[in-house]
Design an enzyme around this catalytic site. Sequence first.
Site, PDB file in Angstrom:
ATOM      1  N   ASP A  82      -4.447 -18.785  18.233  1.00  0.00           N
ATOM      2  CA  ASP A  82      -3.607 -19.579  18.302  1.00  0.00           C
ATOM      3  C   ASP A  82      -2.594 -19.963  17.326  1.00  0.00           C
ATOM      4  O   ASP A  82      -2.551 -19.484  16.339  1.00  0.00           O
ATOM      5  CB  ASP A  82      -4.372 -21.044  18.357  1.00  0.00           C
ATOM      6  N   HIS A  83      -1.296 -20.135  17.940  1.00  0.00           N
ATOM      7  CA  HIS A  83      -0.078 -20.440  17.019  1.00  0.00           C
ATOM      8  C   HIS A  83       0.437 -19.214  16.184  1.00  0.00           C
ATOM      9  O   HIS A  83       0.413 -19.621  15.012  1.00  0.00           O
ATOM     10  CB  HIS A  83      -0.095 -21.550  16.169  1.00  0.00           C
ATOM     11  N   GLU A 134       5.354 -20.354  23.784  1.00  0.00           N
ATOM     12  CA  GLU A 134       5.800 -21.975  23.996  1.00  0.00           C
ATOM     13  C   GLU A 134       7.146 -21.882  24.175  1.00  0.00           C
ATOM     14  O   GLU A 134       8.060 -21.497  23.457  1.00  0.00           O
ATOM     15  CB  GLU A 134       5.083 -22.626  22.996  1.00  0.00           C
ATOM     16  N   GLY A 179      -2.647 -33.257  16.793  1.00  0.00           N
ATOM     17  CA  GLY A 179      -3.335 -34.245  15.776  1.00  0.00           C
ATOM     18  C   GLY A 179      -3.555 -35.487  16.687  1.00  0.00           C
ATOM     19  O   GLY A 179      -3.271 -35.678  17.612  1.00  0.00           O
ATOM     20  N   HIS A 206      -0.979 -28.023  24.961  1.00  0.00           N
ATOM     21  CA  HIS A 206      -1.350 -28.088  23.440  1.00  0.00           C
ATOM     22  C   HIS A 206      -1.482 -29.777  23.154  1.00  0.00           C
ATOM     23  O   HIS A 206      -1.045 -30.562  24.029  1.00  0.00           O
ATOM     24  CB  HIS A 206      -0.561 -27.603  22.481  1.00  0.00           C
ATOM     25  N   GLY A 207      -2.365 -29.899  21.976  1.00  0.00           N
ATOM     26  CA  GLY A 207      -2.150 -31.523  21.554  1.00  0.00           C
ATOM     27  C   GLY A 207      -3.104 -32.173  22.575  1.00  0.00           C
ATOM     28  O   GLY A 207      -3.295 -33.321  22.962  1.00  0.00           O
ATOM     29  N   GLY A 208      -4.450 -31.565  22.768  1.00  0.00           N
ATOM     30  CA  GLY A 208      -5.314 -32.209  23.798  1.00  0.00           C
ATOM     31  C   GLY A 208      -6.145 -33.515  23.025  1.00  0.00           C
ATOM     32  O   GLY A 208      -6.412 -34.422  24.006  1.00  0.00           O
ATOM     33  N   ASN A 228      -5.970 -27.082  25.044  1.00  0.00           N
ATOM     34  CA  ASN A 228      -6.106 -26.999  23.559  1.00  0.00           C
ATOM     35  C   ASN A 228      -6.747 -27.792  23.089  1.00  0.00           C
ATOM     36  O   ASN A 228      -6.289 -29.234  22.893  1.00  0.00           O
ATOM     37  CB  ASN A 228      -4.915 -26.193  22.594  1.00  0.00           C
ATOM     38  N   THR A 231      -8.048 -30.939  16.814  1.00  0.00           N
ATOM     39  CA  THR A 231      -8.341 -32.230  15.919  1.00  0.00           C
ATOM     40  C   THR A 231      -9.667 -32.991  16.434  1.00  0.00           C
ATOM     41  O   THR A 231     -10.657 -33.279  15.476  1.00  0.00           O
ATOM     42  CB  THR A 231      -7.199 -33.116  15.762  1.00  0.00           C
TER      43      THR A 231
HETATM   44  P1  13P Z   1      -5.070 -31.340  18.677  1.00  0.00           P
HETATM   45  O1  13P Z   1      -5.353 -30.919  17.356  1.00  0.00           O
HETATM   46  O2  13P Z   1      -3.997 -32.297  18.980  1.00  0.00           O
HETATM   47  O3  13P Z   1      -6.204 -31.233  19.725  1.00  0.00           O
HETATM   48  O4  13P Z   1      -4.218 -29.942  19.283  1.00  0.00           O
HETATM   49  C1  13P Z   1      -4.968 -28.788  19.552  1.00  0.00           C
HETATM   50  C2  13P Z   1      -3.872 -27.790  19.889  1.00  0.00           C
HETATM   51  O5  13P Z   1      -2.930 -27.725  20.599  1.00  0.00           O
HETATM   52  C3  13P Z   1      -3.972 -26.328  19.120  1.00  0.00           C
HETATM   53  O6  13P Z   1      -2.983 -25.475  19.543  1.00  0.00           O
END
Ligand code: 13P
Length: 281
Positions: A82-83, A134, A179, A206-208, A228, A231
Amino acid sequence: MPLVNMKTLLADAQKGNYAVGSFSIANMEMVRGVIRAAEEAKAPIILQIAEVRLNHSPLALIGPLMLAAAKEAQVPVAVHLDHGTTLGCIKHALELGFTSVMFDGSHLPLEENIRMTKEVVAMAKPYGAAVEAEIGCVGGSEDGSEDIAMRCTDPAQAKRFAEETGVDALAVAIGNAHGNYKETPHLRFDILEKVRDCVAVPLVLHGGTGILPEEFKQCFRCGIKKINIATATFDRVEQTVREKYAAGQIKGYYDLHCAEIEGAYLNAKKHIEIFETGGHI
Ligand code: 13P
C-alpha cells in the site's frame, strides 16, 4: 486456496457487485485475525502494508509472513504493498512475490504522476503483479504524520490517467481521508459516478475508517471494488487488548497474543459483512 492476483479478485467483485476489503496489518496476530474472519465468511480478501509502516514491520520479515499466510488460507488472498512511494520498495515487494503494488504519486503534478506510474506498471509486468495508483488527493496520511489536504478527483483527468498508464485499479479522492475523521464524512457520490462512467478499471476507496455502512454500500454499487481499512484495525486491536486487561482476562503473554488476533478478527468480520464479500469464493 492459492495466493491470488488482486486483478482477479476485483474483476470478480465487479461481476458480483460487492467490494473486497484490503486490511492493513502490522504483525502475525493481525494477519491471523483477518484471515480467520475471511475464512469464516468464505470471503476473498487483500492483506496490505504501507511503505511508511515498514520502519515498524520490515518488508523482508512481514512480506514473507503475509505471503505464507495467504498460501495457507482457505480463501483467496491477494498480498498488496500500500502507498508505495519509492521504486526500490516497490521492486522489493515484487521480488518477494506480492501480487499487487500501489504507486502513490497523488502529490505529484499530473504529468509526473503519469510518467512514474507508467514506470511502475512496466516494472510490475514481468512479475504478473497488478498495479494501483491514485489520482486526486485523499486527505491525511497513512500513518497520521501529515495533514495532507484533500483534493477531489477530476473525472476527465482520471480517464486520461487510467488510459495512459494502464493501471489495474485506481484510487479516487471523493471526500475521504486517512485516519479517524474529525466529523462524519459524507462522500461525493456525484464525482464517483462521473469517474465510474469514464474509467474502465475497478476503483479503490482509501480512508475506510469511520465511513458509514450505508456510504460504503453506495460506494461499491458505484464502482468501488477495493476498500482500504487501516486505522480501524489498529484501534480495534488496541481496544480489545485494553478491555481484556480491564476485565482481568489477560494473565500472561499468550492471552495478549490471542486478544490481538481477536481484535483484528472482529474488525475484519464487521467490514466483510458491510462490503457483502462473504460467500464469494
Ligand atoms: P484508514 O486508516 O482511514 O482506514 O485508511 C486506510 C487506507 O486508506 C490505507 O491506505
